[in-house]
Design a protein around this motif. Structure first.
Motif, PDB file in Angstrom:
ATOM      1  N   ARG A   1      -0.594  11.718   4.939  1.00  0.00           N
ATOM      2  CA  ARG A   1      -1.781  12.052   5.724  1.00  0.00           C
ATOM      3  C   ARG A   1      -2.557  10.800   6.109  1.00  0.00           C
ATOM      4  O   ARG A   1      -3.093  10.710   7.222  1.00  0.00           O
ATOM      5  N   ILE A   2      -2.610   9.851   5.194  1.00  0.00           N
ATOM      6  CA  ILE A   2      -3.325   8.615   5.480  1.00  0.00           C
ATOM      7  C   ILE A   2      -2.591   7.821   6.564  1.00  0.00           C
ATOM      8  O   ILE A   2      -3.213   7.251   7.467  1.00  0.00           O
ATOM      9  N   ALA A   3      -1.271   7.777   6.504  1.00  0.00           N
ATOM     10  CA  ALA A   3      -0.502   7.097   7.552  1.00  0.00           C
ATOM     11  C   ALA A   3      -0.768   7.743   8.909  1.00  0.00           C
ATOM     12  O   ALA A   3      -0.932   7.054   9.924  1.00  0.00           O
ATOM     13  N   ARG A   4      -0.840   9.061   8.918  1.00  0.00           N
ATOM     14  CA  ARG A   4      -1.119   9.780  10.164  1.00  0.00           C
ATOM     15  C   ARG A   4      -2.531   9.458  10.657  1.00  0.00           C
ATOM     16  O   ARG A   4      -2.740   9.230  11.859  1.00  0.00           O
ATOM     17  N   ALA A   5      -3.472   9.426   9.733  1.00  0.00           N
ATOM     18  CA  ALA A   5      -4.846   9.145  10.125  1.00  0.00           C
ATOM     19  C   ALA A   5      -5.007   7.722  10.646  1.00  0.00           C
ATOM     20  O   ALA A   5      -5.927   7.447  11.431  1.00  0.00           O
ATOM     21  N   ARG A   6      -4.124   6.822  10.230  1.00  0.00           N
ATOM     22  CA  ARG A   6      -4.178   5.436  10.706  1.00  0.00           C
ATOM     23  C   ARG A   6      -3.420   5.242  12.009  1.00  0.00           C
ATOM     24  O   ARG A   6      -3.256   4.109  12.468  1.00  0.00           O
ATOM     25  N   GLY A   7      -2.961   6.315  12.623  1.00  0.00           N
ATOM     26  CA  GLY A   7      -2.381   6.232  13.954  1.00  0.00           C
ATOM     27  C   GLY A   7      -0.882   6.332  14.044  1.00  0.00           C
ATOM     28  O   GLY A   7      -0.312   6.136  15.130  1.00  0.00           O
ATOM     29  N   ALA A   8      -0.179   6.646  12.936  1.00  0.00           N
ATOM     30  CA  ALA A   8       1.281   6.752  12.992  1.00  0.00           C
ATOM     31  C   ALA A   8       1.706   7.851  13.964  1.00  0.00           C
ATOM     32  O   ALA A   8       1.155   8.954  13.957  1.00  0.00           O
ATOM     33  N   ALA A   9       2.689   7.548  14.812  1.00  0.00           N
ATOM     34  CA  ALA A   9       3.204   8.545  15.738  1.00  0.00           C
ATOM     35  C   ALA A   9       4.183   9.488  15.047  1.00  0.00           C
ATOM     36  O   ALA A   9       4.315  10.656  15.430  1.00  0.00           O
ATOM     37  N   ARG A  10       4.860   8.979  14.039  1.00  0.00           N
ATOM     38  CA  ARG A  10       5.841   9.772  13.295  1.00  0.00           C
ATOM     39  C   ARG A  10       5.832   9.305  11.856  1.00  0.00           C
ATOM     40  O   ARG A  10       5.769   8.097  11.582  1.00  0.00           O
ATOM     41  N   VAL A  11       5.899  10.235  10.914  1.00  0.00           N
ATOM     42  CA  VAL A  11       5.860   9.906   9.486  1.00  0.00           C
ATOM     43  C   VAL A  11       7.125  10.430   8.813  1.00  0.00           C
ATOM     44  O   VAL A  11       7.460  11.615   8.928  1.00  0.00           O
ATOM     45  N   VAL A  12       7.813   9.535   8.117  1.00  0.00           N
ATOM     46  CA  VAL A  12       9.012   9.897   7.359  1.00  0.00           C
ATOM     47  C   VAL A  12       8.745   9.549   5.898  1.00  0.00           C
ATOM     48  O   VAL A  12       8.298   8.442   5.592  1.00  0.00           O
ATOM     49  N   LEU A  13       9.009  10.467   5.001  1.00  0.00           N
ATOM     50  CA  LEU A  13       8.865  10.231   3.565  1.00  0.00           C
ATOM     51  C   LEU A  13      10.257  10.159   2.952  1.00  0.00           C
ATOM     52  O   LEU A  13      11.061  11.083   3.120  1.00  0.00           O
ATOM     53  N   ALA A  14      10.540   9.056   2.251  1.00  0.00           N
ATOM     54  CA  ALA A  14      11.860   8.871   1.656  1.00  0.00           C
ATOM     55  C   ALA A  14      11.724   8.486   0.190  1.00  0.00           C
ATOM     56  O   ALA A  14      10.970   7.566  -0.147  1.00  0.00           O
ATOM     57  N   VAL A  15      12.460   9.181  -0.678  1.00  0.00           N
ATOM     58  CA  VAL A  15      12.423   8.916  -2.115  1.00  0.00           C
ATOM     59  C   VAL A  15      13.832   9.055  -2.687  1.00  0.00           C
ATOM     60  O   VAL A  15      14.655   9.794  -2.154  1.00  0.00           O
ATOM     61  N   PRO A  16      14.127   8.358  -3.782  1.00  0.00           N
ATOM     62  CA  PRO A  16      15.438   8.504  -4.410  1.00  0.00           C
ATOM     63  C   PRO A  16      15.625   9.854  -5.101  1.00  0.00           C
ATOM     64  O   PRO A  16      16.722  10.414  -5.095  1.00  0.00           O
ATOM     65  N   VAL A  17      14.561  10.383  -5.735  1.00  0.00           N
ATOM     66  CA  VAL A  17      14.704  11.607  -6.515  1.00  0.00           C
ATOM     67  C   VAL A  17      13.432  12.435  -6.443  1.00  0.00           C
ATOM     68  O   VAL A  17      12.323  11.887  -6.331  1.00  0.00           O
ATOM     69  N   ALA A  18      13.589  13.760  -6.482  1.00  0.00           N
ATOM     70  CA  ALA A  18      12.458  14.690  -6.425  1.00  0.00           C
ATOM     71  C   ALA A  18      12.929  16.048  -6.932  1.00  0.00           C
ATOM     72  O   ALA A  18      14.131  16.312  -7.019  1.00  0.00           O
TER      73      ALA A  18
ATOM     74  N   GLY B   1      -4.114 -10.456  -0.402  1.00  0.00           N
ATOM     75  CA  GLY B   1      -4.872 -11.681  -0.219  1.00  0.00           C
ATOM     76  C   GLY B   1      -5.676 -11.595   1.071  1.00  0.00           C
ATOM     77  O   GLY B   1      -6.392 -10.633   1.322  1.00  0.00           O
ATOM     78  N   ALA B   2      -5.502 -12.600   1.933  1.00  0.00           N
ATOM     79  CA  ALA B   2      -6.250 -12.635   3.192  1.00  0.00           C
ATOM     80  C   ALA B   2      -5.530 -11.913   4.329  1.00  0.00           C
ATOM     81  O   ALA B   2      -6.081 -11.794   5.428  1.00  0.00           O
ATOM     82  N   ARG B   3      -4.308 -11.416   4.067  1.00  0.00           N
ATOM     83  CA  ARG B   3      -3.569 -10.747   5.145  1.00  0.00           C
ATOM     84  C   ARG B   3      -4.179  -9.384   5.458  1.00  0.00           C
ATOM     85  O   ARG B   3      -4.639  -8.674   4.568  1.00  0.00           O
ATOM     86  N   ARG B   4      -4.126  -9.012   6.730  1.00  0.00           N
ATOM     87  CA  ARG B   4      -4.610  -7.705   7.147  1.00  0.00           C
ATOM     88  C   ARG B   4      -3.486  -6.682   7.009  1.00  0.00           C
ATOM     89  O   ARG B   4      -2.298  -7.036   7.042  1.00  0.00           O
ATOM     90  N   PRO B   5      -3.818  -5.384   6.881  1.00  0.00           N
ATOM     91  CA  PRO B   5      -2.770  -4.353   6.837  1.00  0.00           C
ATOM     92  C   PRO B   5      -1.930  -4.379   8.108  1.00  0.00           C
ATOM     93  O   PRO B   5      -2.433  -4.708   9.190  1.00  0.00           O
ATOM     94  N   VAL B   6      -0.668  -4.036   7.985  1.00  0.00           N
ATOM     95  CA  VAL B   6       0.209  -3.946   9.157  1.00  0.00           C
ATOM     96  C   VAL B   6      -0.265  -2.788  10.041  1.00  0.00           C
ATOM     97  O   VAL B   6      -0.463  -1.681   9.543  1.00  0.00           O
ATOM     98  N   PRO B   7      -0.467  -3.003  11.347  1.00  0.00           N
ATOM     99  CA  PRO B   7      -0.918  -1.911  12.230  1.00  0.00           C
ATOM    100  C   PRO B   7       0.112  -0.778  12.292  1.00  0.00           C
ATOM    101  O   PRO B   7       1.321  -1.027  12.341  1.00  0.00           O
ATOM    102  N   LEU B   8      -0.383   0.446  12.316  1.00  0.00           N
ATOM    103  CA  LEU B   8       0.489   1.620  12.354  1.00  0.00           C
ATOM    104  C   LEU B   8       0.408   2.382  13.670  1.00  0.00           C
ATOM    105  O   LEU B   8       1.214   3.296  13.902  1.00  0.00           O
ATOM    106  N   ASP B   9      -0.534   2.048  14.529  1.00  0.00           N
ATOM    107  CA  ASP B   9      -0.760   2.805  15.757  1.00  0.00           C
ATOM    108  C   ASP B   9       0.514   2.960  16.582  1.00  0.00           C
ATOM    109  O   ASP B   9       1.145   1.976  16.975  1.00  0.00           O
ATOM    110  N   GLY B  10       0.886   4.231  16.840  1.00  0.00           N
ATOM    111  CA  GLY B  10       2.004   4.545  17.701  1.00  0.00           C
ATOM    112  C   GLY B  10       3.370   4.238  17.141  1.00  0.00           C
ATOM    113  O   GLY B  10       4.369   4.328  17.861  1.00  0.00           O
ATOM    114  N   ARG B  11       3.460   3.904  15.861  1.00  0.00           N
ATOM    115  CA  ARG B  11       4.736   3.501  15.284  1.00  0.00           C
ATOM    116  C   ARG B  11       5.292   4.578  14.348  1.00  0.00           C
ATOM    117  O   ARG B  11       4.581   5.487  13.926  1.00  0.00           O
TER     118      ARG B  11
END
Length: 338
Positions: free
Chosen positions: A143-160, A113-123
């Motif tokens: 990669r997109i999370a990193r490009a938006r300024g994430a300091a650390r990226v963790v990927l978590a899934v139930p199955v792979a 809706g009208a909400r802005r994306p949650v900021p990712l810088d340095g988080r």
């Protein structure tokens, strides 16, 4: 290993990423199926929830071949090797980008809706999906999370698949997976309920994750609301998990009696509850049976047993500060209606 549904998968995944609690983490769910999983994780971590919107750029005449991806905030990832091999012209690439960017922006408006994306810088950003198959979308999301300024990226899934870590490479700083079998064919084979998640459920998940303020009140007075919390419902000798939501100035509370094979996580009941909340009514969603009881299908159709649970839940509900003085009604579906 099987998961009952995406909600249960999210609860179990949350236990594996509990070490991230308190680390200024943001949880991003991949629409659509990853969002219910992510909501459970975000709730357990006490973290904000948002979606990670990714659109694959399919090569002309080979749409399954990814020549790049687009993300919010103007993020653009292009695989130059694929472009050369597929002979993609600049005009074809531009047309694909324009088409997918329009879809991306439309979904952002639909979900937030009208909400802005949650900021990712340095988080720390925790990317969550309901499973990984090829890994292409998950890699793009990281990669997109990193490009938006994430300091650390963790990927978590139930199955792979068993080799999923090799497929992801260094796109994530940490990989978490509950089950990585060698006989992997499709994500859905590891879920008892893998029904499609629709846009309405994604919107409901995001709306429910918005922090609800709790106002100060005199001792002994009913909370002015809004209140939205996980609860443990005492129904006779059993304690059953539930979710109690009471908007400010509520006129009553509706207890849900779900039908056979369903639970407090039922997308249908959650959508009905959300509508009642918007209309100024509180809701109590709770499981009528304990997990061990659900294994005996006779219990699912034992109307007398379920009615006793509903009676016990009503007594518990009337004793909650949020429900004091409010009339209690019921919404029953299938055997719950009986």
């Amino acid at each position: 290993m099987f998961f009952r549904d995406r909600r249960e998968a999210g609860e179990r995944l949350a236990a594996r990423v509990a070490h991230l609690r308190g680390s200024d983490v943001v949880v991003l769910g991949l629409p659509r199926g990853g969002v219910p999983v992510a909501e459970e994780v975000a709730r357990a971590l006490g973290a904000p929830l948002d979606v990670c919107l990714v659109r694959k750029l399919g090569a002309p005449y080979q749409p399954e071949l990814a020549m790049g991806a687009l993300g919010e905030g103007g993020v653009r990832l292009v695989n130059e090797e694929v472009l050369r091999a597929a002979g993609v012209t600049p005009e074809q690439l531009a047309a694909a980008e324009a088409r997918e960017r329009a879809v991306l922006e439309g979904r952002a408006r639909r979900y937030r809706g009208a909400r802005r994306p949650v900021p990712l810088d340095g988080r720390t950003v925790l990317v969550v999906d309901d499973g990984v198959a090829t890994g292409a979308t998950a890699r793009a999301a990281c990669r997109i999370a990193r490009a938006r300024g994430a300091a650390r990226v963790v990927l978590a899934v139930p199955v792979a698949p068993h080799d999923w870590a090799a497929r992801l490479g260094s796109d994530a700083d940490e990989l978490v997976c509950l089950h990585a079998p060698r006989g992997f064919h499709a994500v859905g084979q590891y879920y008892a309920d893998f029904s499609q998640t629709d846009d309405d459920e994604v919107v409901a998940c995001l709306e429910e994750s918005i922090p609800r303020p709790v106002t100060d009140r005199p001792a002994g007075a009913r909370p002015a609301g809004p209140v939205d919390r996980d609860v443990q419902v005492q129904a006779g000798p059993l304690v059953l998990p539930g979710r109690l939501t009471v908007p400010g100035d509520a006129r009553g509370v509706v207890a849900f009696a779900h039908g056979s094979g369903s639970s407090r996580h039922s997308p249908r009941n959650r959508q009905v509850a959300s509508g009642l909340n918007r209309a100024g009514l509180g809701t109590l969603l709770f499981d009528l049976l304990a997990p061990e009881e659900e294994r005996d299908r006779a219990n699912v159709f034992d109307t007398e047993l379920l009615a006793g649970r509903l009676t016990g839940a009503t007594e518990w509900l009337r004793g909650q500060p949020e429900a004091q003085g409010l009339p209690v009604g019921y919404f029953g579906a299938s055997t719950g209606a009986a």
